[in-house]
Scaffold this motif. Structure first.
Motif: not given
Length: 90
Positions: A59-61, A1-2, A85-88
């Motif tokens: 939620e998953s992150q 998903m990412i 991408g900084k938040y992944l």
């Protein structure tokens, strides 16, 4: 998903830039709305996909409400989605 979210965020950002800096000036300077019509729908679909994927990843992150808000806000700023991408987290 990412990985899907990364691809959608990149495509959404590119479509937004093309729409804002190429299609819209052509529409108003040369009275030619063709490019806005071509890019409008794909950009809209990519925007909706971006927001939906952000919601699913919230939620998953383990994003806080502030981080989720920032990720959504980045979709409204030109070049903003390139920095998501900084938040992944993998």
């Amino acid at each position: 998903m990412i990985n899907l979210f990364k691809i959608v965020s990149l495509l959404e950002g590119v479509s937004y830039i093309l729409l804002l800096f190429i299609a819209t000036p052509i529409k108003y300077m040369y009275d030619n709305p063709t490019y806005v019509q071509w890019l409008g729908m794909p950009h809209g679909l990519l925007f909706v996909a971006y927001i939906m994927l952000a919601f699913f990843l919230w939620e998953s992150q383990k994003w806080s409400a502030k981080e989720f808000f920032i990720v959504c806000l980045l979709s409204l700023l030109p070049f903003g989605t390139f920095f998501v991408g900084k938040y992944l987290k993998e």
